[in-house]
Design a protein around this motif. Structure first.
Motif, PDB file in Angstrom:
ATOM      1  N   PRO A  27       0.821  -1.213   0.000  1.00 24.82           N
ATOM      2  CA  PRO A  27       0.000   0.000   0.000  1.00 24.82           C
ATOM      3  C   PRO A  27       0.858   1.267   0.000  1.00 24.82           C
ATOM      4  O   PRO A  27       2.015   1.229   0.427  1.00 24.82           O
ATOM      5  CB  PRO A  27      -0.758  -0.137   1.334  1.00 24.82           C
ATOM      6  CG  PRO A  27       0.142  -0.946   2.213  1.00 24.82           C
ATOM      7  CD  PRO A  27       0.878  -1.885   1.309  1.00 24.82           C
ATOM      8  N   PRO A  28       0.297   2.375  -0.485  1.00 24.36           N
ATOM      9  CA  PRO A  28       1.071   3.618  -0.568  1.00 24.36           C
ATOM     10  C   PRO A  28       1.460   4.160   0.814  1.00 24.36           C
ATOM     11  O   PRO A  28       0.729   3.979   1.782  1.00 24.36           O
ATOM     12  CB  PRO A  28       0.123   4.589  -1.274  1.00 24.36           C
ATOM     13  CG  PRO A  28      -1.239   4.009  -1.118  1.00 24.36           C
ATOM     14  CD  PRO A  28      -1.072   2.529  -1.004  1.00 24.36           C
ATOM     15  N   ARG A  29       2.613   4.808   0.873  1.00 24.16           N
ATOM     16  CA  ARG A  29       3.097   5.321   2.162  1.00 24.16           C
ATOM     17  C   ARG A  29       3.961   6.566   1.952  1.00 24.16           C
ATOM     18  O   ARG A  29       4.482   6.792   0.849  1.00 24.16           O
ATOM     19  CB  ARG A  29       3.926   4.259   2.874  1.00 24.16           C
ATOM     20  CG  ARG A  29       5.067   3.762   2.028  1.00 24.16           C
ATOM     21  CD  ARG A  29       5.900   2.683   2.725  1.00 24.16           C
ATOM     22  NE  ARG A  29       6.490   1.730   1.801  1.00 24.16           N
ATOM     23  CZ  ARG A  29       7.514   1.962   0.975  1.00 24.16           C
ATOM     24  NH1 ARG A  29       8.098   3.150   0.980  1.00 24.16           N
ATOM     25  NH2 ARG A  29       7.962   1.046   0.160  1.00 24.16           N
ATOM     26  N   ALA A  30       4.103   7.343   3.014  1.00 17.86           N
ATOM     27  CA  ALA A  30       5.066   8.446   3.060  1.00 17.86           C
ATOM     28  C   ALA A  30       5.667   8.400   4.461  1.00 17.86           C
ATOM     29  O   ALA A  30       4.938   8.272   5.443  1.00 17.86           O
ATOM     30  CB  ALA A  30       4.382   9.780   2.803  1.00 17.86           C
ATOM     31  N   ALA A  31       6.986   8.475   4.569  1.00 19.07           N
ATOM     32  CA  ALA A  31       7.654   8.335   5.867  1.00 19.07           C
ATOM     33  C   ALA A  31       7.276   9.487   6.804  1.00 19.07           C
ATOM     34  O   ALA A  31       7.041  10.615   6.348  1.00 19.07           O
ATOM     35  CB  ALA A  31       9.164   8.299   5.665  1.00 19.07           C
ATOM     36  N   PRO A  32       7.192   9.215   8.116  1.00 19.53           N
ATOM     37  CA  PRO A  32       6.790  10.252   9.073  1.00 19.53           C
ATOM     38  C   PRO A  32       7.717  11.469   9.109  1.00 19.53           C
ATOM     39  O   PRO A  32       7.290  12.546   9.529  1.00 19.53           O
ATOM     40  CB  PRO A  32       6.783   9.526  10.425  1.00 19.53           C
ATOM     41  CG  PRO A  32       7.446   8.219  10.204  1.00 19.53           C
ATOM     42  CD  PRO A  32       7.351   7.907   8.751  1.00 19.53           C
ATOM     43  N   LYS A  33       8.954  11.322   8.650  1.00 19.52           N
ATOM     44  CA  LYS A  33       9.835  12.512   8.642  1.00 19.52           C
ATOM     45  C   LYS A  33       9.241  13.617   7.771  1.00 19.52           C
ATOM     46  O   LYS A  33       9.527  14.803   7.984  1.00 19.52           O
ATOM     47  CB  LYS A  33      11.242  12.148   8.165  1.00 19.52           C
ATOM     48  CG  LYS A  33      11.326  11.736   6.715  1.00 19.52           C
ATOM     49  CD  LYS A  33      12.709  11.232   6.337  1.00 19.52           C
ATOM     50  CE  LYS A  33      12.689  10.714   4.907  1.00 19.52           C
ATOM     51  NZ  LYS A  33      13.824   9.843   4.601  1.00 19.52           N
ATOM     52  N   PHE A  34       8.363  13.251   6.799  1.00 20.01           N
ATOM     53  CA  PHE A  34       7.760  14.268   5.935  1.00 20.01           C
ATOM     54  C   PHE A  34       6.645  15.053   6.637  1.00 20.01           C
ATOM     55  O   PHE A  34       6.074  15.972   6.065  1.00 20.01           O
ATOM     56  CB  PHE A  34       7.266  13.636   4.632  1.00 20.01           C
ATOM     57  CG  PHE A  34       8.400  13.065   3.800  1.00 20.01           C
ATOM     58  CD1 PHE A  34       9.369  13.903   3.277  1.00 20.01           C
ATOM     59  CD2 PHE A  34       8.520  11.701   3.596  1.00 20.01           C
ATOM     60  CE1 PHE A  34      10.433  13.392   2.537  1.00 20.01           C
ATOM     61  CE2 PHE A  34       9.581  11.175   2.864  1.00 20.01           C
ATOM     62  CZ  PHE A  34      10.541  12.020   2.329  1.00 20.01           C
ATOM     63  N   GLU A 288       2.373   7.139   9.317  1.00 20.86           N
ATOM     64  CA  GLU A 288       3.174   7.000  10.541  1.00 20.86           C
ATOM     65  C   GLU A 288       2.821   5.737  11.318  1.00 20.86           C
ATOM     66  O   GLU A 288       1.670   5.317  11.346  1.00 20.86           O
ATOM     67  CB  GLU A 288       2.945   8.211  11.460  1.00 20.86           C
ATOM     68  CG  GLU A 288       3.834   8.210  12.693  1.00 20.86           C
ATOM     69  CD  GLU A 288       3.689   9.473  13.546  1.00 20.86           C
ATOM     70  OE1 GLU A 288       2.554   9.883  13.830  1.00 20.86           O
ATOM     71  OE2 GLU A 288       4.722  10.041  13.931  1.00 20.86           O
ATOM     72  N   ASN A 289       3.844   5.144  11.938  1.00 18.48           N
ATOM     73  CA  ASN A 289       3.655   4.154  12.995  1.00 18.48           C
ATOM     74  C   ASN A 289       4.251   4.750  14.255  1.00 18.48           C
ATOM     75  O   ASN A 289       5.242   5.477  14.195  1.00 18.48           O
ATOM     76  CB  ASN A 289       4.413   2.854  12.700  1.00 18.48           C
ATOM     77  CG  ASN A 289       3.786   2.081  11.559  1.00 18.48           C
ATOM     78  OD1 ASN A 289       2.560   2.044  11.425  1.00 18.48           O
ATOM     79  ND2 ASN A 289       4.622   1.460  10.749  1.00 18.48           N
ATOM     80  N   SER A 290       3.644   4.439  15.386  1.00 17.84           N
ATOM     81  CA  SER A 290       4.200   4.893  16.663  1.00 17.84           C
ATOM     82  C   SER A 290       4.179   3.691  17.606  1.00 17.84           C
ATOM     83  O   SER A 290       3.151   3.380  18.205  1.00 17.84           O
ATOM     84  CB  SER A 290       3.376   6.062  17.200  1.00 17.84           C
ATOM     85  OG  SER A 290       3.974   6.600  18.351  1.00 17.84           O
ATOM     86  N   TYR A 291       5.329   3.018  17.674  1.00 15.44           N
ATOM     87  CA  TYR A 291       5.431   1.785  18.474  1.00 15.44           C
ATOM     88  C   TYR A 291       5.456   2.090  19.959  1.00 15.44           C
ATOM     89  O   TYR A 291       6.053   3.088  20.398  1.00 15.44           O
ATOM     90  CB  TYR A 291       6.691   1.002  18.104  1.00 15.44           C
ATOM     91  CG  TYR A 291       6.538   0.226  16.822  1.00 15.44           C
ATOM     92  CD1 TYR A 291       6.181  -1.115  16.828  1.00 15.44           C
ATOM     93  CD2 TYR A 291       6.732   0.853  15.593  1.00 15.44           C
ATOM     94  CE1 TYR A 291       6.022  -1.822  15.636  1.00 15.44           C
ATOM     95  CE2 TYR A 291       6.581   0.155  14.402  1.00 15.44           C
ATOM     96  CZ  TYR A 291       6.225  -1.176  14.437  1.00 15.44           C
ATOM     97  OH  TYR A 291       6.061  -1.866  13.262  1.00 15.44           O
TER      98      TYR A 291
END
Ligand code: AVJ
Length: 328
Positions: A27-34, A288-291
């Motif tokens: 699936p499409p994603r964009a890293a949380p740094k963005f 984003e993921n937040s573990y």
């Protein structure tokens, strides 16, 4: 004035390629740094003021209550290396307690960092300060310019304290977190004896507490999430319309993580120079993921990364932990 080294600006082509690949992925994603352009950093600051968002104030209370105990572990006059320094407020509050010999602030949000380090330098004129505008999510290492700077200030063999507060490590999955902590360990081990890592980690807890923290009543987190699209438009030249994307956040208990997404409101095609992607109604872009960690699992991770036996401090509710682990 503090010195300032900007690393990632020359790397814009790499960021564009990373963004395009993420948008075309399945699936499409964009890293949380963005999430962290200048406005994104300010929206994150607003999140930290929300009643629902407990991590920042819980961590601040732990630093306030146990700063003295932490100072007994962290060697005085260490080079404090602040990862994801943002507005530098957390480090600034610890300056009187930890008494660092130098301060190296690292953040991807360059302009924001420059102002923040500049202000902190005004308040602590005797502490050499260096701002590093760089993305350490792929690889954490001091660039040659930073090594030169340490050399020039006679700090090459001073102990190093890597400071990674806020549970930002939660953005990485366990494998990536281990890799990052190994690099942090190497960074500490390259300095004088006594160095280590001081790191804030959000803990596994009830969904009823976790989910509102990432889906607040005012919609500040939704704005923070949607702002990623504006930043992507700037970096990639894409034509995302933020109003056509819904904020989605939920806790996945099996994976111990909050997931944040943007769901397409209706079918739409997003275009950028050299590419495009069609999104079906409701299709999600993962942002984003937040573990969340248990203290035992995080201690094991620090060990695996090469650190010595960790100490940690927590709040009354056991919601958040701050770990100190020596590099040995
Ligand atoms: C900065 C990564 C620690 O995961 O809690 C806050 C970012 N995202 N609300 C977090 C965030 C949505 C935050 N970290």
């Amino acid at each position: 004035m503090p010195e300032f080294v900007q690393i990632h600006q020359s790397n814009d082509a790499a960021l564009r390629a990373e963004l395009a690949a993420g948008l075309l992925a399945e699936p499409p994603r964009a890293a949380p740094k963005f999430l962290y352009d200048a406005l994104g950093s300010r929206l994150f600051d607003a999140i930290t003021e929300l009643a629902e968002y407990y991590p920042t104030r819980t961590e601040a209370a732990i630093f306030a209550a146990h700063g003295g105990a932490m100072a007994q572990r962290v060697p005085p006059r260490a080079v404090l290396i602040d990862l994801g320094a943002g507005n530098c407020a957390k480090a600034a509050r610890l300056f009187p307690v930890l008494r660092p010999g130098a301060y190296v602030a690292v953040d991807i949000s360059v302009d924001y960092l420059q102002d923040a380090v500049g202000e902190l330098q005004q308040r602590h004129r005797q502490v050499p300060m260096l701002g590093l505008g760089m993305d350490f999510s792929a690889r954490l290492a001091l660039p040659p310019a930073a090594a030169d700077w340490l050399e020039r200030h006679d700090l090459a063999s001073a102990p190093r304290c890597v400071f990674y507060p806020g549970s930002s490590i939660g953005n990485f999955n366990p494998g990536e977190s281990l890799a990052l902590l190994r690099q942090a360990h190497a960074l500490c081990a390259a300095g004088g004896p006594g160095g280590g890592i001081l790191i804030g980690v959000d803990r596994v807890k009830d969904k009823a507490v976790l989910e509102p923290a990432y889906d607040d009543a005012l919609g500040v987190t939704a704005a923070f999430n949607r702002n990623l699209l504006l930043n992507v438009n700037t970096l990639l030249g894409s034509d995302f319309a933020p109003a056509r994307w819904r904020h989605v956040a939920f806790y996945d208990e099996a994976a111990s993580r909050i997931e944040m997404h943007l769901a397409s409101d209706g079918a739409q095609t997003v275009r950028w120079p050299g590419g495009e992607r069609h999104f079906a109604d409701g299709e999600r872009l993962h942002t984003e993921n937040s573990y969340k960690w248990t203290p035992g699992a995080f201690e094991t991770l620090l060990r695996e990364a090469g650190f010595g036996a960790a100490t940690h401090w927590t709040d009354e509710r056991g919601w958040f932990s701050v770990f100190w682990a020596p590099a040995l």
